[in-house]
Motif scaffolding. Structure first.
Motif, short mmCIF file in Angstrom:
data_model
loop_
_atom_site.label_atom_id
_atom_site.label_comp_id
_atom_site.label_asym_id
_atom_site.label_seq_id
_atom_site.Cartn_x
_atom_site.Cartn_y
_atom_site.Cartn_z
N VAL A 189 0.85 -1.19 0.00
CA VAL A 189 0.00 0.00 0.00
C VAL A 189 0.89 1.25 0.00
O VAL A 189 1.82 1.37 0.80
N GLY A 190 0.60 2.14 -0.92
CA GLY A 190 1.46 3.30 -1.11
C GLY A 190 2.54 3.07 -2.14
O GLY A 190 3.31 3.99 -2.46
N THR A 195 5.01 8.56 1.75
CA THR A 195 5.79 8.85 2.95
C THR A 195 5.12 8.32 4.21
O THR A 195 5.78 7.74 5.08
N THR A 196 3.82 8.48 4.31
CA THR A 196 3.11 8.02 5.50
C THR A 196 3.15 6.51 5.61
O THR A 196 3.41 5.96 6.69
N ALA A 205 13.40 3.27 5.49
CA ALA A 205 14.31 4.41 5.53
C ALA A 205 15.72 3.97 5.93
O ALA A 205 16.72 4.38 5.33
N GLU A 206 15.80 3.11 6.96
CA GLU A 206 17.11 2.67 7.44
C GLU A 206 17.91 1.96 6.36
O GLU A 206 19.14 2.09 6.29
#
Length: 320
Positions: A189-190, A195-196, A205-206
């Protein structure tokens, strides 16, 4: 504290493909994975007693498949779905993985060459995965001969297909003995671009870049697989979004610490446990996405993959 990146893996990363979505095309992705597999040709593949190409039923016609067999006695049967971001990967790129799976579990392994995007977008790959599983059940006398010991397995996008197939089998009343989900994608999803949604999984992100599979490449894969972003809400794409996981087959879930997919794989293991499904989760300390293909170079990767396959073998045995 997490284990540091395995030094052997660190040396391998710069040689790996599929790292530049700005220039990557479906054809180049496929060619690069085939070239990587061909580069290992000098090392003899692990021997099995029989390798045979067959056809199985897919969602829209016959599919190529490959059978791996060790021994001739009745045994478990495993339907295997290769990785490659739904777009790349084939029977040849994952030949060694299928061989190790057959050798270490004692199962007859059927590797499925499902349809891929952009030629066939969602739900084509899922429909092929589920249809092939049903066909294997119907033809079990050709394979392991034991309906109580049938499992599904897959790595990365193949792990996604295996997870979704396990849910579909539950809904269809088809009993699986187990599922082996190797660093699976479980929540698209996304489309890995929002970003959310990405914030729900810190590993995106890591481990966004620098460890072979990047978040940007996952965005590229999802964009090719899904004709519409809203398709990611479908549990057949995002099994973590299924209304219920109760009653699906017992699972072995592996993740890799330095992998953007780490946290969604771990979340799926927790969701299965919360639904009452027996789960063994291997966290892949010091490892990256794709480590099941690196065991001939990295001892850390080899041992972690062997532990997961041993747990899967135990699940298949308990199905008897």
């Amino acid at each position: 504290m997490a284990a540091p990146l395995d030094p052997v893996i660190a040396q391998i990363i710069p040689t790996l493909p599929l790292r530049d979505p700005a220039t990557m095309t479906p054809q180049s992705a496929r060619e690069s994975l085939r070239a990587l597999a061909a580069a290992r040709a000098a090392v003899p593949p692990p021997p099995v007693d029989e390798v045979r190409d067959i056809e199985v039923k897919g969602g829209a016609g016959a599919l190529a498949a490959r059978v791996y067999r060790v021994g001739s006695a009745p045994s478990p049967t495993v339907i295997f779905f290769h990785g490659g971001g739904w777009v790349a990967g084939d029977l040849d790129t994952h030949d060694r993985q299928a061989r190790f799976l057959a050798i270490e579990t004692g199962a007859v392994v059927i590797s499925i060459d499902y349809r891929r995007p952009p030629e066939t977008r969602f739900p084509g790959a899922f429909e092929d995965a589920f249809a092939s599983a049903r066909d294997v059940f119907d033809r079990i006398a050709e394979f392991g001969c034991d309906l109580k010991r049938v499992g599904v397995a897959g790595d990365s996008a193949g792990g996604n297909l295996a997870a979704a197939t396990a849910i579909a089998c539950r809904d269809a009343g088809i009993g699986l003995a187990g599922q082996l989900l190797v660093y699976p994608a479980t929540d698209a999803v996304g489309n890995y671009a929002d970003t959310t949604e990405n914030a729900r999984f810190p590993s995106r992100a890591e481990n966004a870049e620098g460890y072979f599979l990047s978040r940007a490449v996952m965005e590229w894969f999802a964009a090719h697989y899904l004709a519409e972003p809203g398709h990611a809400q479908d549990w057949r794409v995002s099994p973590l979004r299924a209304k219920s996981l109760a009653g699906v087959a017992p699972a072995v879930v592996t993740t890799a610490w330095f992998d953007p997919l780490r946290d969604e794989g771990a979340a799926y293991a927790r969701a299965l446990e919360a639904a009452g499904v027996p789960v063994r989760h291997h966290e892949g300390a010091g490892l990256i996405h794709g480590y099941f293909s690196m065991g001939e170079a990295s001892e850390t990767a080899r041992l972690e993959a062997q532990r997961a396959r041993a747990d899967f073998k135990a699940l298949l045995a308990r199905g008897a």
